[in-house]
Design a protein around this motif. Structure first.
Motif, PDB file in Angstrom:
ATOM      1  N   GLY A 180       0.792  -1.221   0.000  1.00  0.00           N
ATOM      2  CA  GLY A 180       0.000   0.000   0.000  1.00  0.00           C
ATOM      3  C   GLY A 180       0.822   1.267   0.000  1.00  0.00           C
ATOM      4  O   GLY A 180       0.283   2.362   0.187  1.00  0.00           O
ATOM      5  N   LYS A 181       2.150   1.182  -0.239  1.00  0.00           N
ATOM      6  CA  LYS A 181       3.057   2.325  -0.226  1.00  0.00           C
ATOM      7  C   LYS A 181       3.617   2.583  -1.626  1.00  0.00           C
ATOM      8  O   LYS A 181       3.815   1.652  -2.413  1.00  0.00           O
ATOM      9  N   PRO A 182       3.940   3.848  -1.946  1.00  0.00           N
ATOM     10  CA  PRO A 182       4.566   4.139  -3.243  1.00  0.00           C
ATOM     11  C   PRO A 182       6.013   3.661  -3.248  1.00  0.00           C
ATOM     12  O   PRO A 182       6.794   3.999  -2.341  1.00  0.00           O
ATOM     13  N   VAL A 183       6.390   2.884  -4.274  1.00  0.00           N
ATOM     14  CA  VAL A 183       7.726   2.298  -4.335  1.00  0.00           C
ATOM     15  C   VAL A 183       8.221   2.287  -5.768  1.00  0.00           C
ATOM     16  O   VAL A 183       7.473   2.516  -6.719  1.00  0.00           O
ATOM     17  N   TYR A 184       9.517   1.976  -5.906  1.00  0.00           N
ATOM     18  CA  TYR A 184      10.075   1.692  -7.224  1.00  0.00           C
ATOM     19  C   TYR A 184      11.101   0.585  -7.078  1.00  0.00           C
ATOM     20  O   TYR A 184      11.555   0.257  -5.970  1.00  0.00           O
ATOM     21  N   TRP A 185      11.452  -0.027  -8.200  1.00  0.00           N
ATOM     22  CA  TRP A 185      12.395  -1.136  -8.190  1.00  0.00           C
ATOM     23  C   TRP A 185      13.516  -0.879  -9.196  1.00  0.00           C
ATOM     24  O   TRP A 185      13.278  -0.302 -10.259  1.00  0.00           O
ATOM     25  N   THR A 186      14.725  -1.300  -8.853  1.00  0.00           N
ATOM     26  CA  THR A 186      15.802  -1.428  -9.826  1.00  0.00           C
ATOM     27  C   THR A 186      16.060  -2.924  -9.933  1.00  0.00           C
ATOM     28  O   THR A 186      16.533  -3.549  -8.970  1.00  0.00           O
ATOM     29  N   GLY A 187      15.712  -3.498 -11.060  1.00  0.00           N
ATOM     30  CA  GLY A 187      15.697  -4.951 -11.156  1.00  0.00           C
ATOM     31  C   GLY A 187      14.633  -5.500 -10.227  1.00  0.00           C
ATOM     32  O   GLY A 187      13.473  -5.105 -10.291  1.00  0.00           O
ATOM     33  N   THR A 188      15.041  -6.387  -9.322  1.00  0.00           N
ATOM     34  CA  THR A 188      14.081  -6.945  -8.352  1.00  0.00           C
ATOM     35  C   THR A 188      14.177  -6.256  -6.993  1.00  0.00           C
ATOM     36  O   THR A 188      13.427  -6.596  -6.076  1.00  0.00           O
ATOM     37  N   ILE A 189      15.091  -5.287  -6.844  1.00  0.00           N
ATOM     38  CA  ILE A 189      15.330  -4.645  -5.551  1.00  0.00           C
ATOM     39  C   ILE A 189      14.335  -3.513  -5.320  1.00  0.00           C
ATOM     40  O   ILE A 189      14.205  -2.599  -6.138  1.00  0.00           O
ATOM     41  N   LEU A 190      13.650  -3.553  -4.202  1.00  0.00           N
ATOM     42  CA  LEU A 190      12.616  -2.563  -3.876  1.00  0.00           C
ATOM     43  C   LEU A 190      13.228  -1.352  -3.185  1.00  0.00           C
ATOM     44  O   LEU A 190      14.126  -1.467  -2.354  1.00  0.00           O
ATOM     45  N   HIS A 191      12.708  -0.164  -3.524  1.00  0.00           N
ATOM     46  CA  HIS A 191      13.084   1.096  -2.876  1.00  0.00           C
ATOM     47  C   HIS A 191      11.807   1.835  -2.492  1.00  0.00           C
ATOM     48  O   HIS A 191      10.893   1.982  -3.304  1.00  0.00           O
ATOM     49  N   LYS A 192      11.736   2.314  -1.259  1.00  0.00           N
ATOM     50  CA  LYS A 192      10.585   3.110  -0.835  1.00  0.00           C
ATOM     51  C   LYS A 192      10.748   4.558  -1.288  1.00  0.00           C
ATOM     52  O   LYS A 192      11.850   5.114  -1.211  1.00  0.00           O
ATOM     53  N   VAL A 193       9.654   5.155  -1.719  1.00  0.00           N
ATOM     54  CA  VAL A 193       9.645   6.599  -1.952  1.00  0.00           C
ATOM     55  C   VAL A 193       9.614   7.276  -0.591  1.00  0.00           C
ATOM     56  O   VAL A 193       8.756   6.947   0.246  1.00  0.00           O
ATOM     57  N   PRO A 194      10.545   8.197  -0.303  1.00  0.00           N
ATOM     58  CA  PRO A 194      10.590   8.818   1.031  1.00  0.00           C
ATOM     59  C   PRO A 194       9.375   9.711   1.280  1.00  0.00           C
ATOM     60  O   PRO A 194       9.075  10.597   0.482  1.00  0.00           O
ATOM     61  N   LEU A 195       8.713   9.474   2.398  1.00  0.00           N
ATOM     62  CA  LEU A 195       7.504  10.216   2.733  1.00  0.00           C
ATOM     63  C   LEU A 195       7.687  10.937   4.064  1.00  0.00           C
ATOM     64  O   LEU A 195       8.273  10.392   5.008  1.00  0.00           O
ATOM     65  N   ALA A 196       7.166  12.167   4.159  1.00  0.00           N
ATOM     66  CA  ALA A 196       7.223  12.922   5.418  1.00  0.00           C
ATOM     67  C   ALA A 196       6.417  12.228   6.500  1.00  0.00           C
ATOM     68  O   ALA A 196       6.787  12.237   7.677  1.00  0.00           O
ATOM     69  N   ASP A 197       5.300  11.627   6.104  1.00  0.00           N
ATOM     70  CA  ASP A 197       4.456  10.881   7.032  1.00  0.00           C
ATOM     71  C   ASP A 197       4.640   9.393   6.770  1.00  0.00           C
ATOM     72  O   ASP A 197       4.162   8.878   5.760  1.00  0.00           O
ATOM     73  N   PRO A 198       5.335   8.683   7.632  1.00  0.00           N
ATOM     74  CA  PRO A 198       5.583   7.267   7.380  1.00  0.00           C
ATOM     75  C   PRO A 198       4.322   6.412   7.370  1.00  0.00           C
ATOM     76  O   PRO A 198       4.343   5.271   6.899  1.00  0.00           O
ATOM     77  N   ASN A 199       3.230   6.959   7.892  1.00  0.00           N
ATOM     78  CA  ASN A 199       1.972   6.215   7.906  1.00  0.00           C
ATOM     79  C   ASN A 199       1.146   6.425   6.642  1.00  0.00           C
ATOM     80  O   ASN A 199       0.108   5.790   6.466  1.00  0.00           O
TER      81      ASN A 199
END
Length: 379
Positions: free
Chosen positions: A76-95
């Motif tokens: 339920g969070k905005p993310v992106y991947w390089t290959g199969t590796i997941l990266h979270k989009v940094p958010l001011a509100d972690p919730n």
């Protein structure tokens, strides 16, 4: 929804003409096909989720960028991947929740955030410390897109909006040929030459007669600066809603119509010069309903999901693939009889989406060499 990809992965006056000129870019040739191995690539994911055919999924690849970059949602969070590796989009509100809806070949992403303030549109570049909130980008059930020139399109306040470098540069008006009581419901796609795609909805009662005018129409804002216009809906436009999801470099549009009881969808295509209603390629042979969610920029391949009504689930949902003519084909499931969805497609034969594994967990996935995996299922 952009030069690189899908969807989802979206957007007329003297001042607008200057903006439109900036929107028009030459569409490059299709990427040369590179050798690949047909497989279902499972990407990294946040908290494990289950599949709900009646809801927006919390896992999945929604668009492709350059190289091995893909974007979407996980846990339920905005993310992106390089290959199969997941990266979270940094958010001011972690919730906060949300998703990355689209990305261009320069790594510019666009997505939506859901927090206590409501739903907000944002842009983000890979590696940046924070997202950029886009002014006027608010609304429920928001769609958006970005092209390689960096123009972001979405529904805003009160209608469609175009942004560039974090600044609103153009409003997308209701077409002059739309009837009274019409408003812009969604803005879903933009291609390389600046054609913007969306949906208008009419809900109006004629004072003199009491007649209730209701329905939906696809809308096209041409990149050449000519006036916006409504396109013929996929059905009668009364008890059906035409959902237009993506547009390729030639102006070919894909989506689906909604009929009657919930989830009775039928894939639809609108072809240039868009003088008549859309047509349907039909449904997957094993399923009565289905959608088209994305079209590749130049190869005419579309993808979506074959469906049953959730209350009569004879078979689970299945990712589907259509080459632009002939029958709709299936993409293999990650696990036997487990559901899957397709939401993004590239010129180099990759399809992005989500699938449930043998443990019942929903995972973001990419089908590589998708044309070599597509097949005609038996009943």
């Amino acid at each position: 929804m952009n030069n690189v990809r899908i969807r989802r992965g979206t957007a007329a006056a003297a001042a607008a003409a200057v903006v439109v000129a900036g929107l028009v870019t030459a569409a490059g040739p299709a990427a040369a096909a590179a050798p690949c191995t047909p497989k279902i690539q499972v990407l990294g994911a946040l908290t494990p989720d289950t599949y709900d055919p009646d809801s927006v999924q919390t896992q999945g690849v929604l668009d492709f960028g350059a190289g091995n970059l893909s974007v979407g949602v996980s846990g339920g969070k905005p993310v992106y991947w390089t290959g199969t590796i997941l990266h979270k989009v940094p958010l001011a509100d972690p919730n906060a929740g949300g998703r990355v809806l689209a990305v261009n070949r320069h790594g510019l992403m666009v997505g939506v955030l859901h927090d206590t303030a409501g739903t907000t549109l944002f842009s983000y570049r890979k590696g940046a410390a924070a997202v950029t909130t886009l002014p006027g980008g608010h609304g429920y059930d928001m769609e958006a897109d970005v092209n390689d020139a960096g123009y972001i399109v979405s529904r805003g306040t009160p209608g469609g909006v175009v942004w560039k470098d974090g600044v609103k540069v153009r409003d997308l008006p209701v077409p002059a040929d739309a009837g009274p009581g019409t408003r812009i419901e969604m803005v879903t796609g933009i291609n390389g030459r600046g054609d913007v795609l969306g949906m208008a909805e009419q809900d109006y009662e004629v004072p003199e007669t009491g007649q209730h005018l209701q329905g939906s129409h696809p809308v096209l804002w041409p990149g050449d600066g000519s006036p916006a216009r409504t396109l013929a809906p996929s059905g009668s436009g009364t008890l059906e809603s035409s959902h237009v999801q993506d547009i390729d470099e030639s102006g070919r549009i894909v989506g689906y119509d909604w009929r009657g009881p919930w989830h009775e969808y039928r894939p639809f295509v609108w072809t240039p010069p868009h003088t008549g209603p859309g047509s349907s390629p039909g449904v997957l042979s094993t399923h009565p309903y289905g959608t088209l969610e994305a079209i590749s920029p130049t190869t005419n391949v579309s993808v979506g999901t074959a469906k049953f009504h959730p209350e009569s689930m004879t078979l689970q949902d299945q990712a589907q693939w259509w080459p632009g003519s002939g029958p709709v084909l299936a993409l293999p499931r990650l696990a036997k009889d487990a559901p899957s969805t397709a939401d993004a497609v590239t010129d180099d034969d990759r399809v992005g989406g989500a699938a449930v594994n043998a443990k019942g967990r929903l995972k973001p996935v990419i089908w590589t060499c998708a044309s070599k995996q597509a097949y005609s299922p038996g009943r």
